[in-house]
Design an enzyme around this catalytic site. Structure first.
Site, PDB file in Angstrom:
ATOM      1  N   LYS A   3       0.824  -1.203   0.000  1.00 55.60           N
ATOM      2  CA  LYS A   3       0.000   0.000   0.000  1.00 55.60           C
ATOM      3  C   LYS A   3       0.865   1.263   0.000  1.00 55.60           C
ATOM      4  O   LYS A   3       2.048   1.214   0.326  1.00 55.60           O
ATOM      5  CB  LYS A   3      -0.955  -0.023   1.202  1.00 55.60           C
ATOM      6  CG  LYS A   3      -1.776  -1.319   1.307  1.00 55.60           C
ATOM      7  CD  LYS A   3      -2.727  -1.533   0.137  1.00 55.60           C
ATOM      8  CE  LYS A   3      -3.053  -2.986  -0.139  1.00 55.60           C
ATOM      9  NZ  LYS A   3      -4.083  -3.604   0.636  1.00 55.60           N
TER      10      LYS A   3
HETATM   11  C1  LIG Z   1      -4.983  -4.678   1.000  1.00 60.69           C
HETATM   12  C2  LIG Z   1      -6.455  -4.526   1.063  1.00 60.69           C
HETATM   13  C3  LIG Z   1      -7.210  -5.013   2.145  1.00 60.69           C
HETATM   14  C4  LIG Z   1      -6.640  -5.899   3.218  1.00 60.69           C
HETATM   15  O1  LIG Z   1      -5.647  -5.329   3.945  1.00 60.69           O
HETATM   16  P1  LIG Z   1      -4.533  -6.219   4.687  1.00 60.69           P
HETATM   17  O2  LIG Z   1      -3.776  -5.181   5.434  1.00 60.69           O
HETATM   18  O3  LIG Z   1      -3.742  -6.915   3.644  1.00 60.69           O
HETATM   19  O4  LIG Z   1      -5.254  -7.155   5.603  1.00 60.69           O
HETATM   20  C5  LIG Z   1      -8.565  -4.756   2.165  1.00 60.69           C
HETATM   21  N1  LIG Z   1      -9.159  -4.076   1.173  1.00 60.69           N
HETATM   22  C6  LIG Z   1      -8.481  -3.622   0.111  1.00 60.69           C
HETATM   23  C7  LIG Z   1      -9.201  -2.867  -0.948  1.00 60.69           C
HETATM   24  C8  LIG Z   1      -7.117  -3.848   0.018  1.00 60.69           C
HETATM   25  O5  LIG Z   1      -6.440  -3.425  -1.065  1.00 60.69           O
END
Ligand SMILES: *Cc1c(COP(=O)(O)O)cnc(C)c1O
Length: 429
Positions: free
Chosen positions: A205
């Site tokens: 992210k």
């Molecule tokens: C990455 C992501 C998640 C989950 O997050 P994690 O930190 O990997 O558990 C949920 N929703 C979206 C849209 C994501 O891109």
């Protein structure tokens, strides 16, 4: 072969792109200050009991990052855990339906199942790639309590329409901002519209902890219940606002989903570096988008009038197969990879193709019937799933301008040799 002697790399010619892979390098490496802080934390405190130390610092910094428009920011050990806490706090349980987008990362909606709630999928808007407000409204039943919006690839959803519908039907709104750190809709930050918002801080992210997530809200009830689900002891005694709920401070509601201080330190440094990195990514992708408009078989990524920037977390323009007759997306990708491009098909399928969403009986609670989501043909979600191309986001601007130009040249080269490529595809079966 053309008169210039140029040939597709797939057919033995010279690749158009010479820079070796990978072209997208993320997450960036740590600088000295971050490594020093991590080492110091090792001897200071390897766990955090309340909200103190780097966990507190991160939550404070995150509220400031959201223009101080949220009263609470609560960290979790992942975005998925934060979403689980958010759904719990918003009242998802047996006989409650959550409406969400048909094509997104599964974790945006998957935690609903563990709460015995039901997910009802609605089609996406092919331009924003977020939930289509009309499809959302059509999916609402008397059991619907929550609508989840995902600001997909960083492009905000049509929040005016979503909030109007939610108000009309008395729904609570959860924003999954895992792709949209710092994205704005009509000047207002994503994550400040709904009853709660969650930002994943996973390593891919834009703001990253390694593993981590953060829930933000202005609703005291949501704050109290979400905090109690994943935290206990000191933090709950000090921060739960409702006296009756605070009685549970010793145990919370039985789970421990909190963030480690090491992840909080990584997130603090990444948050501090983010504004500059975001500008670089925006500049590179604005340029890439302009240039991609020159390629007749690609539909560039849409940038809405109400947003400061279109998709920037992930860059997924559409392949227009009617403009390259006889060539499938897979064959196009193979040809572009031969030209040296980092390109693929996006990995996430429509959620209705996954057993957790499609089954008519809960796999978690055998014997319990649940809403079966059907993979309907002819939807925008299907078209995007089948035609999207996944490209790098180019984080190094202006250094990457040359690489982007080489990408455009590779796309144009395929266009010039479309008959040769179709012929090869036909012979290849
Ligand atoms: C990455 C992501 C998640 C989950 O997050 P994690 O930190 O990997 O558990 C949920 N929703 C979206 C849209 C994501 O891109």
């Amino acid at each position: 072969m053309t008169s210039t002697g140029e040939r597709l790399a797939l057919l033995g010619g010279t690749p158009a792109i010479t820079r070796p892979l990978p072209h997208e390098i993320w997450p960036p490496r740590a600088e000295e200050a971050e490594l020093t802080a991590l080492a110091a934390q090792r001897n200071d405190d390897i766990s955090i009991r309340g909200s103190s130390g780097p966990v507190r610092e991160l939550e404070d910094a995150f509220r400031a990052f959201l223009d101080d428009q949220v009263r609470w920011a609560v960290t979790f050990n992942s975005g998925t855990s934060a979403l689980f806490a958010a759904y719990f706090a918003l009242g998802v349980r047996e006989d409650v339906e959550v409406v969400g987008p048909a094509l997104t990362y599964h974790a945006a909606l998957s935690p609903v199942h563990a709460l015995r709630g039901e997910v009802v999928l609605a089609d996406i808007d092919p331009l924003t790639r977020g939930i289509d407000p009309q499809a959302l409204e059509a999916a609402i039943t008397e059991r619907t309590k929550v609508v989840t919006v995902v600001h997909q690839w960083g492009h905000p959803c049509d929040m005016d329409a979503v909030m109007r519908i939610a108000e009309r039907h008395g729904l609570r709104v959860l924003e999954d901002c895992s792709h949209a750190h710092g994205s704005r809709y009509k000047g207002r930050l994503c994550g400040t519209f709904g009853d709660a918002a969650v930002f994943s801080l996973q390593a891919n992210k834009a703001v990253f902890a390694g593993e981590g997530g953060i829930l933000v809200t202005n609703d005291a009830g949501v704050h109290d219940r979400a905090t109690l689900l994943g935290h206990y002891r000191d933090r709950c005694r000090e921060e739960i606002t409702d006296a009756a709920l605070r009685d549970h401070w010793v145990t919370g509601f039985g789970l421990k989903l909190r963030m480690s201080p090491f992840n909080a330190i990584v997130a603090l440094h990444s948050l501090a570096a983010f504004p500059e990195r975001k500008e670089a990514r925006h500049s590179a992708l604005r340029y890439f988008g302009e240039r991609l408009a020159e390629v007749d078989y690609i539909e560039p990524v849409h940038v809405g009038e109400d947003v400061d920037m279109g998709a920037w977390y992930g860059y997924k323009p559409l392949f227009l197969p009617e403009a390259l007759p006889g060539v499938t997306r897979k064959q196009l990708i193979t040809a572009l990879r031969a030209e040296g491009m980092e390109i693929g098909a996006p990995s996430g399928p429509r959620l209705s193709t996954l057993p957790l969403y499609a089954s008519a009986e809960s796999p978690l609670f055998p014997g319990t019937p649940k809403h079966a989501n059907v993979a309907a043909p002819g939807t925008a979600a299907e078209r995007v799933e089948q035609q999207a191309l996944s490209l790098p986001t180019f984080n190094d601007w202006p250094a990457d301008k040359e690489l982007i130009d080489a990408y455009i040249e590779a796309f144009q080269k395929i266009g010039r040799h479309r008959d040769a490529l179709a012929g090869h595809a036909r012979d290849d079966g």
